[in-house]
Design a protein around this motif. Structure first.
Motif, short mmCIF file in Angstrom:
data_model
loop_
_atom_site.label_atom_id
_atom_site.label_comp_id
_atom_site.label_asym_id
_atom_site.label_seq_id
_atom_site.Cartn_x
_atom_site.Cartn_y
_atom_site.Cartn_z
N TRP A 277 -6.58 -2.97 -10.44
CA TRP A 277 -6.13 -3.45 -9.50
C TRP A 277 -4.87 -3.97 -9.40
O TRP A 277 -3.94 -3.98 -8.54
CB TRP A 277 -7.27 -4.75 -8.83
N LYS A 278 -4.40 -5.03 -10.52
CA LYS A 278 -3.27 -5.64 -10.65
C LYS A 278 -2.14 -4.56 -10.80
O LYS A 278 -1.09 -4.60 -9.95
CB LYS A 278 -3.34 -6.41 -11.72
N LYS A 279 -2.46 -3.54 -11.36
CA LYS A 279 -1.34 -2.57 -11.55
C LYS A 279 -1.16 -1.76 -10.02
O LYS A 279 0.07 -1.50 -9.68
CB LYS A 279 -1.77 -1.30 -12.32
N ARG A 280 -2.05 -1.31 -9.44
CA ARG A 280 -2.04 -0.76 -8.13
C ARG A 280 -1.46 -1.65 -6.99
O ARG A 280 -0.52 -1.19 -6.40
CB ARG A 280 -3.55 -0.41 -7.84
N VAL A 281 -1.80 -2.95 -7.10
CA VAL A 281 -1.27 -3.96 -6.19
C VAL A 281 0.24 -4.00 -6.54
O VAL A 281 1.39 -4.06 -5.73
CB VAL A 281 -1.69 -5.33 -6.08
N GLY A 282 0.73 -4.05 -7.93
CA GLY A 282 2.13 -4.18 -8.31
C GLY A 282 2.94 -3.01 -7.62
O GLY A 282 3.95 -2.90 -7.19
N VAL A 283 2.35 -1.47 -7.66
CA VAL A 283 2.91 -0.51 -7.39
C VAL A 283 3.14 -0.55 -5.61
O VAL A 283 4.03 -0.38 -5.18
CB VAL A 283 1.79 0.74 -7.66
N MET A 284 2.09 -1.09 -5.00
CA MET A 284 2.19 -1.33 -3.68
C MET A 284 3.06 -2.12 -3.06
O MET A 284 4.01 -1.76 -2.42
CB MET A 284 0.71 -1.39 -3.08
N MET A 285 3.38 -3.45 -3.83
CA MET A 285 4.28 -4.42 -3.31
C MET A 285 5.69 -3.86 -3.54
O MET A 285 6.56 -3.97 -2.98
CB MET A 285 3.82 -5.44 -4.08
N ARG A 286 5.73 -3.00 -4.96
CA ARG A 286 7.12 -2.69 -5.17
C ARG A 286 7.60 -1.59 -4.16
O ARG A 286 8.78 -1.33 -3.83
CB ARG A 286 7.13 -1.97 -6.65
N GLY A 287 6.61 -0.75 -3.68
CA GLY A 287 6.94 0.27 -2.61
C GLY A 287 7.22 -0.39 -1.40
O GLY A 287 8.10 0.09 -0.54
N CYS A 288 6.53 -1.47 -1.02
CA CYS A 288 6.88 -2.16 0.19
C CYS A 288 8.15 -3.03 0.47
O CYS A 288 8.97 -2.90 1.55
CB CYS A 288 5.79 -3.32 0.66
N PHE A 289 8.66 -3.54 -0.98
CA PHE A 289 9.78 -4.16 -0.91
C PHE A 289 10.94 -3.58 -1.27
O PHE A 289 12.15 -4.17 -1.73
CB PHE A 289 9.80 -5.67 -1.55
#
Length: 325
Positions: A277-289
């Motif tokens: 979950w941490k890895k996936r959220v990190g990827v999603m956050m980097r994609g958003c910002f």
């Protein structure tokens, strides 16, 4: 009935203004839960380095909660808009349907911890090849049992003269799940301490470590939501006894707020203890910002975006020709 507040009684005892304010805030909390659960649901569906059975069980859990919230938000709106007949709380069919959907969802949530612990039990006792094979039949069977149990209990709950048995059964099931989780943890620790003497494969070593981490995570979840779980079960039991309607109204609101808080806390605890979950959220956050970069332009303002080697070469020579002229 889930979500029901007797407005007539609240007006007569002077608590309506306070309850109405709490119901408005409840609507806000429901909408907040919808947003957060949609986010976590997307994390589950896209976190690929998670065992298929864990993803399946979690997907159904968060999916049913989204359905529950969609119906739930209708109830406080009906109450504050004075659309209910307090002399016959079952007269509004839509409100009653929402109550059925909610109680089925609640009992599905009560089955969530037992379901995940059972899945980890299979991961413990099928240690040799559990990580190598998807074993989707285990996840599917577990979800089917959850659906049948929640559907049967939820359907009977709203019409039963006494719902104490339903609530006590849920408490016992979760208590047994906690005990089974502790057994799984001890068995996997036994495997872990044998690593120097027993030749486990890499997949088995990974599974042992994963089982221990998940067992500890379940303990944290139980501790973090224990208080809210007690409130929910107490409120469900209180509804069976002849007490003043004022206290039943308070119990209904307290139950709703506890479930909503429960829904906000569990994913955060799960996230803090789950690497995928941490890895996936990190990827999603980097994609958003991630800053958006516009297409490259030459000195004449023409687009330099590459569309293939041949086209890039052609554009390059065209630019050179323009500069030579």
């Amino acid at each position: 009935m889930m979500g029901y507040v007797n407005r007539t009684q609240a007006i007569s005892d002077g608590s309506w203004d306070t309850l109405r304010l709490l119901l408005y805030f409840e609507i806000v909390l429901i909408l907040l839960n919808v947003v957060t659960i949609c986010f976590w649901f997307s994390v589950i569906l896209t976190a690929r380095n998670m065992h298929p059975n864990v993803r399946l069980i979690n997907s159904f859990y968060y999916g049913q909660y989204l359905i529950q919230l969609s119906f739930w938000v209708i109830q406080p709106i009906f109450i504050v808009s004075e659309a209910l007949n307090d002399s016959n709380k079952f007269s509004n069919e839509l409100f009653t349907l929402c109550s059925y959907v909610r109680i089925i969802g609640i009992y599905y949530a009560f089955c969530a911890l037992p379901a995940l612990v059972i899945e980890r039990s299979f991961a413990t006792f099928l240690l040799e090849d559990y990580e190598k094979k998807s074993n989707l039949s285990i996840g599917c069977f577990t979800v089917i049992i959850q659906l049948l149990t929640a559907g049967t209990v939820g359907y009977h709950f709203n019409r039963a003269k006494s719902t104490v048995e339903h609530t006590v059964a849920a408490i016992i099931a979760n208590f047994l799940a906690v005990c089974l989780n502790k057994i799984n943890e001890r068995v996997n620790y036994k495997y872990y301490y044998e690593l120097d003497r027993v030749s486990y494969s890499l997949s088995e070593r990974f599974q042992i470590t994963e089982n221990i981490k998940v067992a500890k995570m379940f303990e944290k979840i139980v501790l973090s939501i224990g208080f809210f779980n007690i409130i929910v079960n107490t409120c469900l039991i209180i509804d069976n006894y002849e007490i003043p309607l004022f206290y039943k109204n308070i119990a209904s609101i307290a139950c709703d707020y506890s479930i909503l808080t429960y829904g906000l806390i569990v994913p955060v605890v799960y996230y803090n203890n789950t690497d995928s979950w941490k890895k996936r959220v990190g990827v999603m956050m980097r994609g958003c910002f991630k800053p958006k970069v516009g297409p490259l332009k030459d000195t004449f303002g023409h687009d330099m975006t590459s569309h293939g080697a041949r086209e890039e070469t052609t554009k390059y020579f065209e630019m050179l020709k323009k500069q030579w002229k």
